[in-house]
Design a protein around this motif. Structure first.
Motif, short mmCIF file in Angstrom:
data_model
loop_
_atom_site.label_atom_id
_atom_site.label_comp_id
_atom_site.label_asym_id
_atom_site.label_seq_id
_atom_site.Cartn_x
_atom_site.Cartn_y
_atom_site.Cartn_z
N SER A 93 0.86 -1.18 0.00
CA SER A 93 0.00 0.00 0.00
C SER A 93 0.90 1.23 0.00
O SER A 93 2.09 1.14 0.32
CB SER A 93 -0.93 0.03 1.22
OG SER A 93 -0.24 0.46 2.38
N ALA A 95 1.01 5.77 0.58
CA ALA A 95 0.37 7.01 1.04
C ALA A 95 1.32 8.16 0.68
O ALA A 95 2.54 8.02 0.78
CB ALA A 95 0.11 6.98 2.54
N LEU A 193 -3.49 6.09 -0.34
CA LEU A 193 -4.05 7.14 0.52
C LEU A 193 -3.36 8.45 0.14
O LEU A 193 -2.13 8.50 0.10
CB LEU A 193 -3.78 6.81 1.99
CG LEU A 193 -3.90 7.94 3.03
CD1 LEU A 193 -5.33 8.47 3.09
CD2 LEU A 193 -3.45 7.45 4.41
N HIS A 219 -7.92 4.54 -2.34
CA HIS A 219 -8.89 4.04 -1.37
C HIS A 219 -9.36 5.13 -0.42
O HIS A 219 -10.52 5.16 -0.02
CB HIS A 219 -8.29 2.88 -0.58
CG HIS A 219 -8.23 1.61 -1.38
ND1 HIS A 219 -8.14 0.36 -0.80
CD2 HIS A 219 -8.25 1.38 -2.71
CE1 HIS A 219 -8.11 -0.56 -1.74
NE2 HIS A 219 -8.16 0.02 -2.90
N TYR A 220 -8.44 6.03 -0.04
CA TYR A 220 -8.79 7.09 0.89
C TYR A 220 -8.14 8.40 0.46
O TYR A 220 -7.02 8.42 -0.06
CB TYR A 220 -8.29 6.77 2.32
CG TYR A 220 -8.81 5.47 2.87
CD1 TYR A 220 -10.14 5.34 3.29
CD2 TYR A 220 -7.97 4.37 3.00
CE1 TYR A 220 -10.61 4.15 3.79
CE2 TYR A 220 -8.44 3.17 3.50
CZ TYR A 220 -9.76 3.06 3.89
OH TYR A 220 -10.23 1.88 4.38
N CYS A 221 -8.84 9.50 0.71
CA CYS A 221 -8.29 10.83 0.52
C CYS A 221 -8.57 11.62 1.79
O CYS A 221 -9.73 11.72 2.21
CB CYS A 221 -8.91 11.52 -0.69
SG CYS A 221 -8.16 13.09 -1.10
N ALA A 243 -5.63 7.95 10.00
CA ALA A 243 -5.92 7.51 8.65
C ALA A 243 -4.95 6.42 8.21
O ALA A 243 -5.34 5.45 7.54
CB ALA A 243 -5.84 8.70 7.69
N HIS A 247 -5.82 2.68 6.98
CA HIS A 247 -5.33 2.31 5.64
C HIS A 247 -4.54 1.02 5.69
O HIS A 247 -4.73 0.11 4.87
CB HIS A 247 -4.48 3.47 5.13
CG HIS A 247 -3.91 3.27 3.76
ND1 HIS A 247 -4.68 2.90 2.67
CD2 HIS A 247 -2.63 3.42 3.27
CE1 HIS A 247 -3.91 2.83 1.59
NE2 HIS A 247 -2.67 3.13 1.94
#
Length: 250
Positions: A93, A95, A193, A219-221, A243, A247
């Motif tokens: 993942s 970010a 992210l 997936h996330y902001c 977050a 995540h």
């Protein structure tokens, strides 16, 4: 493995606050990558270009490929995007902030354009390197860096960092970042992210950041109201840590 990589003109101290919060939540598998010239030794012959840093990351992360949760800030974020472009298989993942820099309408900020200009960049860099540590810290604070962090980073603003800054920015003149963004929006990326500090003057407009986050199918902001470029050093760290924990679990 959680891997953090910072940008310019920075060292690993920018992560201290965020790491302390994450350690308090039981996260202790964190590796800090300090790019050559930016808080770590600049090897003889290292070219300090965008692609040279990606190759350096690949070598550093090879033993952990496939199990890496990567987090990048500023040029560290751009290194994350560069690794996603070349070796997404390394990353479980990711970010990052500065998504607006991948937008087709992004233009480098004035300081970056000065560094990208032959002669002018050298002149400005030389003048900055003649400053005392206290004066350098004041310059960093004027750009929004918290005073304590600026005082810790100022002594690291060396000839090696100056040389690396010029080479790095000159390897990324537009449309380099625009083309990187075009490739990434077409790619099959690991879960992402994106952080959007809403007072960041360097990352493009908020609209650019949110638009690129959507195009990257993250997936996330996470919007960070009232936070600037160094959100991880102050009030943005708690919300960012929350977050990140979500995540990484998901």
């Amino acid at each position: 493995m959680k891997v953090f990589i910072h940008g310019n003109p920075e060292t690993a101290v920018i992560w201290e606050n965020l790491i302390q919060i994450l350690n308090g939540q039981g996260v202790d598998d964190i590796m800090i990558l300090s790019p050559p010239g930016f808080g770590s030794e600049l090897p003889i012959g290292f070219q300090s270009t965008r692609l040279a840093y990606i190759d350096w990351m690949i070598k550093k992360l090879e033993p952990f490929k496939g199990d890496i949760h990567l987090l990048g800030h500023d040029w560290g974020a751009l290194h994350v995007y560069g690794l996603l472009d070349q070796r997404p298989d390394f990353i479980k993942s990711w970010a990052a902030d500065c998504a607006g820099m991948l937008h087709p309408n992004y233009h480098w900020h004035a300081q970056a354009q000065a560094w990208q200009t032959e002669g002018l960049g050298e002149e400005l860099m030389y003048a900055n390197l003649q400053l005392s540590n206290e004066e350098r810290a004041e310059v960093l604070q004027a750009s929004g860096m918290p005073a304590l962090i600026a005082s810790k980073i100022a002594p690291s603003l060396s000839d090696d960092m100056g040389e690396s800054i010029l080479k790095l920015y000159r390897s990324a003149v537009q449309p380099t970042m625009q083309l990187l963004g075009e490739r990434l929006v077409r790619a099959d990326l690991p879960p992402g992210l994106v952080f959007v500090p809403e007072n960041d003057p360097f990352a493009g407009t908020m609209d650019m950041c949110y638009e690129m986050a959507e195009k990257l199918r993250i997936h996330y902001c996470l919007g960070l109201p009232a936070q600037g470029h160094w959100w991880m050093c102050n009030g943005g760290a708690e919300k960012a840590a929350e977050a990140l924990l979500k995540h990484w679990r998901d």
